[in-house]
Write an enzyme that holds these catalytic residues in place. Structure first.
Site, PDB file in Angstrom:
ATOM      1  N   LYS A  49       0.941  -0.997  -0.086  1.00 27.23           N
ATOM      2  CA  LYS A  49      -0.105  -0.044   0.108  1.00 27.23           C
ATOM      3  C   LYS A  49       0.867   1.105   0.162  1.00 27.23           C
ATOM      4  O   LYS A  49       0.736   2.169  -0.692  1.00 27.23           O
ATOM      5  CB  LYS A  49      -0.944   0.064   1.272  1.00 27.23           C
ATOM      6  CG  LYS A  49      -2.000  -1.169   1.038  1.00 27.23           C
ATOM      7  CD  LYS A  49      -2.861  -1.292   2.281  1.00 27.23           C
ATOM      8  CE  LYS A  49      -3.760  -2.359   1.939  1.00 27.23           C
ATOM      9  NZ  LYS A  49      -4.509  -2.794   3.340  1.00 27.23           N
ATOM     10  N   GLN A  93      -4.948  -1.644   9.441  1.00 25.91           N
ATOM     11  CA  GLN A  93      -4.737  -3.189   8.803  1.00 25.91           C
ATOM     12  C   GLN A  93      -5.398  -4.245   9.715  1.00 25.91           C
ATOM     13  O   GLN A  93      -5.133  -4.343  10.969  1.00 25.91           O
ATOM     14  CB  GLN A  93      -3.388  -3.474   8.571  1.00 25.91           C
ATOM     15  CG  GLN A  93      -3.117  -4.792   7.682  1.00 25.91           C
ATOM     16  CD  GLN A  93      -3.744  -4.694   6.285  1.00 25.91           C
ATOM     17  OE1 GLN A  93      -3.770  -3.731   5.664  1.00 25.91           O
ATOM     18  NE2 GLN A  93      -4.116  -5.796   5.857  1.00 25.91           N
ATOM     19  N   ASP A 116     -11.266   2.603   4.225  1.00 21.43           N
ATOM     20  CA  ASP A 116     -11.424   0.953   4.310  1.00 21.43           C
ATOM     21  C   ASP A 116     -13.004   0.840   3.935  1.00 21.43           C
ATOM     22  O   ASP A 116     -13.165  -0.277   3.832  1.00 21.43           O
ATOM     23  CB  ASP A 116     -10.789   0.569   5.767  1.00 21.43           C
ATOM     24  CG  ASP A 116      -9.771  -0.528   5.061  1.00 21.43           C
ATOM     25  OD1 ASP A 116      -9.830  -1.019   3.975  1.00 21.43           O
ATOM     26  OD2 ASP A 116      -9.181  -0.706   6.062  1.00 21.43           O
TER      27      ASP A 116
HETATM   28  N1  GUN Z   1      -7.183  -7.165   5.823  1.00 17.81           N
HETATM   29  C1  GUN Z   1      -7.654  -7.899   4.704  1.00 17.81           C
HETATM   30  N2  GUN Z   1      -7.989  -7.088   3.923  1.00 17.81           N
HETATM   31  C2  GUN Z   1      -7.982  -5.972   4.262  1.00 17.81           C
HETATM   32  C3  GUN Z   1      -8.443  -4.581   3.873  1.00 17.81           C
HETATM   33  O1  GUN Z   1      -8.979  -4.330   2.815  1.00 17.81           O
HETATM   34  N3  GUN Z   1      -8.486  -3.463   4.520  1.00 17.81           N
HETATM   35  C4  GUN Z   1      -7.860  -3.806   6.028  1.00 17.81           C
HETATM   36  N4  GUN Z   1      -7.485  -2.709   6.672  1.00 17.81           N
HETATM   37  N5  GUN Z   1      -7.177  -4.826   6.433  1.00 17.81           N
HETATM   38  C5  GUN Z   1      -7.468  -5.922   5.645  1.00 17.81           C
END
Ligand code: GUN
Length: 291
Positions: A49, A93, A116
């Site tokens: 990211k 995350q 998110d």
């Molecule tokens: N863990 C797995 N997929 C995601 C996501 O799209 N966002 C976040 N923050 N954590 C994740």
């Protein structure tokens, strides 16, 4: 069988965003990436990211609290980011350590910075078909993959396997929306479903978001179906340098020859999740800047 190339589609979206961000005068969009602890998959996702943000011209701020952070400390950290005028988007995350309430944490992120799409308001807006909010990145990425590969869900039976907050529930709501590209007839299956293969075999579009390696086998798939594999599982493989290989929730070797279209793992849905996160961050910037 047509392979859906998520890397290529995500790169096209990144190029569009890069041009858009380049045209922004002054302060650029900024995302705060919060990763609690050292979960190896999370380490690699947050790195990806950060790298993609840099390529597009989005500023990122990486915050790495220790795994021992308490719930009140994490809330205080989020409150500070919510109040920080230079931060447009906030991502925490997942997964979080066991002693942290994940849903409460997602709720703590300001709805205006919730790139998110996991807080109550933004999930509710998906149900209400209100486009002013943020759609969770993986489901948004799946819809974009379908749109850009010419798959219209209207009149199709979409079967979602998995009911998570992050993928299963929101993708079902998006596929169901009464708008162009959606309008699907949606079934959600989960661990409590009786005779799951009988349902998955009816799918025109099968979305596997279970989190179990190679769970979907050829016997569960109708010939010609569009198969979207959301899983990213690490399976031990001593022949690999790092000791594991990545595989999806679909048993690719047996399902691919049957499928009309299929996403690979890696290189299918994964890159789309990151691309949509960046898109949401630019959207958050514009909302906050009144642009
Ligand atoms: N863990 C797995 N997929 C995601 C996501 O799209 N966002 C976040 N923050 N954590 C994740």
């Amino acid at each position: 069988m047509e392979l859906i190339d998520g890397n290529q589609i995500a790169a096209a979206i990144a190029a569009e965003l890069k041009a858009e961000v380049a045209a922004i005068q002054g302060r650029k969009p900024c995302i705060a990436l919060v990763r609690v602890g050292e979960d190896p998959a999370s380490v690699s996702y947050v790195k990806k990211k950060e790298k993609t943000a840099a390529e597009i011209g989005i500023t990122s701020r990486i915050i790495l609290p220790p795994v021992t952070i308490s719930q009140p400390e994490l809330f205080a950290l989020l409150d500070a980011l919510n109040a920080d005028p230079d931060v447009d988007g906030i991502l925490v995350q997942s997964p979080l350590p066991k002693h942290i309430d994940e849903v409460a944490t997602f709720r703590r992120v300001s709805a205006l910075k919730d790139v998110d799409g996991f807080n109550t308001l933004n999930l509710g807006k998906v149900a209400q078909e209100d486009d002013t909010g943020f759609v969770a990145c993986t489901p948004a990425g799946i819809m974009e993959l379908l749109r850009r590969t010419g798959v219209d869900l209207k009149g199709k039976h979409v079967v979602v396997v998995g009911r998570s907050l992050i993928v299963g529930k929101p993708i079902a709501l998006l596929a169901l929306q009464k708008k162009a590209g959606a309008n699907g007839t949606v079934t959600i299956c989960h661990s409590g479903t009786a005779d799951l293969p009988a349902l998955t075999r009816q799918a025109d579009v099968l979305i596997a978001a279970i989190g179990r390696a190679e769970f979907v086998t050829a016997a569960m798939v109708k010939r010609g179906a569009v198969v979207i594999d959301v899983g990213i599982n690490r399976v031990a493989d001593p022949s690999k340098k790092n000791g594991y290989r990545l595989t999806g929730d679909v048993h690719f070797p047996s399902v691919a020859p049957l499928a009309g279209k299929i996403t690979p793992v890696p290189g299918g849905v994964g890159p789309m999740t990151v691309a949509m996160l960046m898109k949401n961050t630019v959207k958050a910037f514009r909302l906050r800047a009144g642009q």
